[in-house]
Design a protein around this motif. Sequence first.
Motif, PDB file in Angstrom:
ATOM      1  N   ARG A   1      37.176  31.398  84.040  1.00  0.00           N
ATOM      2  CA  ARG A   1      36.125  30.464  84.454  1.00  0.00           C
ATOM      3  C   ARG A   1      34.837  30.717  83.692  1.00  0.00           C
ATOM      4  O   ARG A   1      34.731  31.664  82.932  1.00  0.00           O
ATOM      5  CB  ARG A   1      35.887  30.565  85.956  1.00  0.00           C
ATOM      6  N   TRP A   2      33.853  29.862  83.938  1.00  0.00           N
ATOM      7  CA  TRP A   2      32.578  29.878  83.215  1.00  0.00           C
ATOM      8  C   TRP A   2      31.421  30.128  84.162  1.00  0.00           C
ATOM      9  O   TRP A   2      31.468  29.706  85.312  1.00  0.00           O
ATOM     10  CB  TRP A   2      32.385  28.538  82.512  1.00  0.00           C
TER      11      TRP A   2
ATOM     12  N   TRP B   1      31.900  18.709  73.504  1.00  0.00           N
ATOM     13  CA  TRP B   1      32.885  18.121  74.405  1.00  0.00           C
ATOM     14  C   TRP B   1      32.176  17.239  75.411  1.00  0.00           C
ATOM     15  O   TRP B   1      31.160  17.607  75.983  1.00  0.00           O
ATOM     16  CB  TRP B   1      33.665  19.218  75.137  1.00  0.00           C
ATOM     17  N   ARG B   2      32.725  16.048  75.639  1.00  0.00           N
ATOM     18  CA  ARG B   2      32.177  15.086  76.587  1.00  0.00           C
ATOM     19  C   ARG B   2      33.174  14.905  77.736  1.00  0.00           C
ATOM     20  O   ARG B   2      34.377  15.094  77.552  1.00  0.00           O
ATOM     21  CB  ARG B   2      31.950  13.742  75.898  1.00  0.00           C
ATOM     22  N   PRO B   3      32.673  14.513  78.922  1.00  0.00           N
ATOM     23  CA  PRO B   3      33.563  14.360  80.076  1.00  0.00           C
ATOM     24  C   PRO B   3      34.747  13.433  79.838  1.00  0.00           C
ATOM     25  O   PRO B   3      35.829  13.667  80.367  1.00  0.00           O
ATOM     26  CB  PRO B   3      32.647  13.788  81.159  1.00  0.00           C
ATOM     27  N   ASP B   4      34.574  12.380  79.056  1.00  0.00           N
ATOM     28  CA  ASP B   4      35.651  11.419  78.841  1.00  0.00           C
ATOM     29  C   ASP B   4      36.351  11.610  77.500  1.00  0.00           C
ATOM     30  O   ASP B   4      37.131  10.762  77.080  1.00  0.00           O
ATOM     31  CB  ASP B   4      35.107   9.997  78.936  1.00  0.00           C
ATOM     32  N   GLY B   5      36.097  12.721  76.827  1.00  0.00           N
ATOM     33  CA  GLY B   5      36.652  12.936  75.492  1.00  0.00           C
ATOM     34  C   GLY B   5      37.771  13.947  75.449  1.00  0.00           C
ATOM     35  O   GLY B   5      38.095  14.594  76.448  1.00  0.00           O
ATOM     36  N   PRO B   6      38.374  14.096  74.267  1.00  0.00           N
ATOM     37  CA  PRO B   6      39.441  15.083  74.104  1.00  0.00           C
ATOM     38  C   PRO B   6      38.897  16.499  74.286  1.00  0.00           C
ATOM     39  O   PRO B   6      37.765  16.791  73.941  1.00  0.00           O
ATOM     40  CB  PRO B   6      39.927  14.850  72.673  1.00  0.00           C
ATOM     41  N   GLY B   7      39.705  17.364  74.863  1.00  0.00           N
ATOM     42  CA  GLY B   7      39.307  18.744  75.075  1.00  0.00           C
ATOM     43  C   GLY B   7      38.512  18.971  76.343  1.00  0.00           C
ATOM     44  O   GLY B   7      38.077  20.081  76.617  1.00  0.00           O
ATOM     45  N   SER B   8      38.330  17.924  77.136  1.00  0.00           N
ATOM     46  CA  SER B   8      37.526  18.063  78.346  1.00  0.00           C
ATOM     47  C   SER B   8      38.298  18.717  79.494  1.00  0.00           C
ATOM     48  O   SER B   8      37.704  19.136  80.476  1.00  0.00           O
ATOM     49  CB  SER B   8      37.002  16.709  78.807  1.00  0.00           C
ATOM     50  N   PHE B   9      39.620  18.835  79.357  1.00  0.00           N
ATOM     51  CA  PHE B   9      40.421  19.404  80.435  1.00  0.00           C
ATOM     52  C   PHE B   9      40.612  20.912  80.295  1.00  0.00           C
ATOM     53  O   PHE B   9      40.609  21.637  81.273  1.00  0.00           O
ATOM     54  CB  PHE B   9      41.778  18.703  80.518  1.00  0.00           C
ATOM     55  N   GLN B  10      40.775  21.384  79.055  1.00  0.00           N
ATOM     56  CA  GLN B  10      41.010  22.813  78.837  1.00  0.00           C
ATOM     57  C   GLN B  10      40.199  23.296  77.644  1.00  0.00           C
ATOM     58  O   GLN B  10      40.223  22.692  76.576  1.00  0.00           O
ATOM     59  CB  GLN B  10      42.499  23.066  78.604  1.00  0.00           C
ATOM     60  N   ALA B  11      39.495  24.403  77.818  1.00  0.00           N
ATOM     61  CA  ALA B  11      38.651  24.957  76.760  1.00  0.00           C
ATOM     62  C   ALA B  11      39.499  25.586  75.660  1.00  0.00           C
ATOM     63  O   ALA B  11      40.490  26.254  75.953  1.00  0.00           O
ATOM     64  CB  ALA B  11      37.720  26.015  77.328  1.00  0.00           C
TER      65      ALA B  11
ATOM     66  N   TRP C   1      30.921  30.843  89.495  1.00  0.00           N
ATOM     67  CA  TRP C   1      31.907  30.566  88.443  1.00  0.00           C
ATOM     68  C   TRP C   1      32.549  29.209  88.666  1.00  0.00           C
ATOM     69  O   TRP C   1      32.867  28.840  89.793  1.00  0.00           O
ATOM     70  CB  TRP C   1      32.993  31.641  88.456  1.00  0.00           C
ATOM     71  N   ILE C   2      32.741  28.431  87.570  1.00  0.00           N
ATOM     72  CA  ILE C   2      33.400  27.127  87.667  1.00  0.00           C
ATOM     73  C   ILE C   2      34.427  26.988  86.545  1.00  0.00           C
ATOM     74  O   ILE C   2      34.373  27.692  85.543  1.00  0.00           O
ATOM     75  CB  ILE C   2      32.397  25.957  87.614  1.00  0.00           C
ATOM     76  N   ARG C   3      35.330  26.074  86.732  1.00  0.00           N
ATOM     77  CA  ARG C   3      36.353  25.802  85.714  1.00  0.00           C
ATOM     78  C   ARG C   3      35.764  24.976  84.574  1.00  0.00           C
ATOM     79  O   ARG C   3      34.763  24.280  84.742  1.00  0.00           O
ATOM     80  CB  ARG C   3      37.531  25.046  86.336  1.00  0.00           C
TER      81      ARG C   3
ATOM     82  N   ARG D   1      21.110  25.050  79.038  1.00  0.00           N
ATOM     83  CA  ARG D   1      21.513  26.263  79.747  1.00  0.00           C
ATOM     84  C   ARG D   1      22.755  26.872  79.096  1.00  0.00           C
ATOM     85  O   ARG D   1      23.701  26.174  78.761  1.00  0.00           O
ATOM     86  CB  ARG D   1      21.824  25.941  81.202  1.00  0.00           C
ATOM     87  N   LEU D   2      22.756  28.180  78.936  1.00  0.00           N
ATOM     88  CA  LEU D   2      23.871  28.890  78.337  1.00  0.00           C
ATOM     89  C   LEU D   2      24.933  29.200  79.384  1.00  0.00           C
ATOM     90  O   LEU D   2      24.630  29.746  80.446  1.00  0.00           O
ATOM     91  CB  LEU D   2      23.385  30.192  77.700  1.00  0.00           C
ATOM     92  N   TRP D   3      26.168  28.864  79.087  1.00  0.00           N
ATOM     93  CA  TRP D   3      27.321  29.172  79.927  1.00  0.00           C
ATOM     94  C   TRP D   3      28.240  30.087  79.137  1.00  0.00           C
ATOM     95  O   TRP D   3      28.528  29.821  77.974  1.00  0.00           O
ATOM     96  CB  TRP D   3      28.081  27.899  80.292  1.00  0.00           C
ATOM     97  N   THR D   4      28.704  31.168  79.755  1.00  0.00           N
ATOM     98  CA  THR D   4      29.608  32.099  79.081  1.00  0.00           C
ATOM     99  C   THR D   4      30.945  32.136  79.799  1.00  0.00           C
ATOM    100  O   THR D   4      31.036  31.851  80.991  1.00  0.00           O
ATOM    101  CB  THR D   4      29.020  33.516  79.008  1.00  0.00           C
ATOM    102  N   ARG D   5      31.935  32.541  79.058  1.00  0.00           N
ATOM    103  CA  ARG D   5      33.302  32.509  79.561  1.00  0.00           C
ATOM    104  C   ARG D   5      33.715  33.860  80.127  1.00  0.00           C
ATOM    105  O   ARG D   5      33.467  34.898  79.545  1.00  0.00           O
ATOM    106  CB  ARG D   5      34.232  32.148  78.408  1.00  0.00           C
TER     107      ARG D   5
END
Length: 68
Positions: A37-38, A6-16, A45-47, A29-33
């Motif tokens: 939040r992540w 997923w890229r900032p300007d691509g599809p799916g960037s608003f909701q996982a 934690w961030i959205r 870096r590994l991010w877990t859900r």
Amino acid sequence: MSARTWRPDGPGSFQAPRDVTAVRDRTGRLWTRGPTRWTATGSHWIRWRTLVAEHGPVAEDTTRKAVR
């Protein structure tokens, strides 16, 4: 299974997608859900949209099987 990205300007960037439980950012870096939040550290934690915008592109980590 190949990892989705997923890229900032691509599809799916608003909701996982619901089935994504772990991703790696551009630095590896590994991010877990959590429930909504992540986190990479367990204490900060961030959205999803913030994760993709500030740390993207992010790629699905297919090596981890997160427990829900």
